[in-house]
Design an enzyme around this catalytic site. Structure first.
Site, mmCIF file in Angstrom:
data_model
loop_
_atom_site.group_PDB
_atom_site.id
_atom_site.type_symbol
_atom_site.label_atom_id
_atom_site.label_comp_id
_atom_site.label_asym_id
_atom_site.label_seq_id
_atom_site.Cartn_x
_atom_site.Cartn_y
_atom_site.Cartn_z
ATOM 1 N N ARG A 9 40.903 26.960 13.176
ATOM 2 C CA ARG A 9 40.686 25.698 12.460
ATOM 3 C C ARG A 9 40.045 25.958 11.099
ATOM 4 N NH1 ARG A 9 35.461 25.192 12.119
ATOM 5 N NH2 ARG A 9 34.107 26.035 13.759
ATOM 6 N N GLY A 10 40.112 24.947 10.247
ATOM 7 C CA GLY A 10 39.417 25.026 8.978
ATOM 8 C C GLY A 10 37.912 24.897 9.152
ATOM 9 N N GLY A 11 37.184 25.211 8.099
ATOM 10 C CA GLY A 11 35.742 25.050 8.134
ATOM 11 C C GLY A 11 34.998 26.321 8.484
ATOM 12 N N GLN A 12 33.709 26.159 8.748
ATOM 13 C CA GLN A 12 32.840 27.291 9.021
ATOM 14 C C GLN A 12 32.368 27.265 10.473
ATOM 15 O OE1 GLN A 12 30.749 26.438 5.036
ATOM 16 N NE2 GLN A 12 30.611 28.656 5.187
ATOM 17 N N THR A 13 31.094 27.526 10.697
ATOM 18 C CA THR A 13 30.585 27.605 12.065
ATOM 19 C C THR A 13 30.027 26.253 12.499
ATOM 20 O OG1 THR A 13 30.052 29.945 11.802
ATOM 21 C CG2 THR A 13 28.919 28.763 13.564
ATOM 22 N N THR A 14 30.390 25.844 13.711
ATOM 23 C CA THR A 14 29.864 24.599 14.253
ATOM 24 C C THR A 14 29.574 24.785 15.737
ATOM 25 O OG1 THR A 14 30.132 22.190 14.268
ATOM 26 C CG2 THR A 14 32.052 23.505 14.901
ATOM 27 N N HIS B 147 29.701 23.185 19.800
ATOM 28 C CA HIS B 147 30.260 22.288 20.812
ATOM 29 C C HIS B 147 29.466 22.482 22.101
ATOM 30 C CE1 HIS B 147 33.719 21.739 18.201
ATOM 31 N NE2 HIS B 147 33.900 23.048 18.178
ATOM 32 N N GLY C 263 40.666 19.792 16.072
ATOM 33 C CA GLY C 263 40.442 18.370 15.841
ATOM 34 C C GLY C 263 39.022 18.022 15.471
ATOM 35 N N CYS D 254 28.100 23.445 9.237
ATOM 36 C CA CYS D 254 29.310 23.355 8.415
ATOM 37 C C CYS D 254 29.102 23.877 6.999
ATOM 38 C CB CYS D 254 29.832 21.912 8.387
ATOM 39 S SG CYS D 254 30.226 21.270 10.025
#
Length: 249
Positions: A92-97, A99, A173, A192
């Site tokens: 996915r796009g983006g950095q570290t998140t 969940h 998503g 993010c």
């Protein structure tokens, strides 16, 4: 055509959800290949229906494309927190998140062209679906035109958005924070890639007692309403999807 909604109860590992997602994407790609190879005069087969996968994982950090191969071994060890947290790289796009329990993670697998969407339209569809879900619970959600995701009026982030597209087939998503148990885990990262920004949740916004399952059902309805050609939502089980039965219903 309906949006098929599979909600996985309890906690589901990232690896298992990635496997289900990969399988669903493969069905869409296989349909594209068969359609391209068929004779122009042949009857066109029914494309796979869009599918929404919603779930909660055990504590898990995922690294998006912007951080792939960029983290040191020390940073990865920090994320894993003495084995208490899983860490996975994602397309996915983006950095570290983050969940985990108390967050509704939702993967929407669909063919953007079937629903007349550009990639930008698609991200805005996800954000709009989050915002209308929040409004259902009397929470005001806002866009940031620079940073994807949804924010609350107090400047905190309540939902992250990170997607992957392959031949216009979407995967990955959103992560929508429902309970406060997610919040300490965001404090361990630069959320993010935005220093100083804080996360929030339904509970922090004064909406208590809502289950991730119930929020997922509301979100599914809002997402279906934004997809051209989709008449509503139908709930499905994992066995039905993994049998490859993804036609119209």
């Amino acid at each position: 055509m309906h949006l098929r909604h599979l909600h996985l109860p309890g906690l589901t590992t990232y690896t298992r959800t990635a496997h289900i997602q990969s399988y669903l994407v493969s069905l869409h790609l296989a349909h594209k290949r068969s359609s391209a190879a068929s004779n122009a005069n042949s009857a066109r087969s029914t494309p796979p229906a869009p599918t929404l996968l919603t779930f909660q994982t055990p504590p898990t950090y995922t690294t998006g494309r912007r951080d792939l191969n960029a983290l040191s071994s020390e940073q990865i060890a920090h994320l894993r927190f003495d084995g208490q947290v899983e860490h996975h790289e994602a397309l996915r796009g983006g950095q570290t998140t983050y969940h985990g329990p108390g967050q509704m993670t939702a993967y929407l697998i669909c063919d953007l062209r079937t629903h007349n969407l550009t990639s930008r339209d698609y991200v805005r569809l996800l954000e709009s679906s989050i915002i209308t879900t929040l409004a259902y619970y009397s929470i005001t959600g806002l866009r940031d035109e620079v940073n994807p995701g949804v924010w609350t009026a107090d400047g905190r982030k309540i939902a992250s958005v990170g997607v992957h597209l392959r031949r216009y087939i979407s995967s990955h998503g959103i992560g929508l924070n429902v309970g406060n148990e997610v919040l300490p885990w965001f404090e361990r990262i630069v959320m993010c890639g935005l220093p100083g920004k804080k996360a929030t949740s339904f509970e922090s916004q004064g909406i208590r007692g809502e289950s991730v399952h119930d929020v997922a059902e509301v979100f599914a309805g809002k997402a279906a309403a934004g997809l051209t050609g989709v008449e509503g939502v139908v709930k499905v089980g994992e066995e039905e999807l993994m049998d490859g039965d993804l036609g119209k219903r």
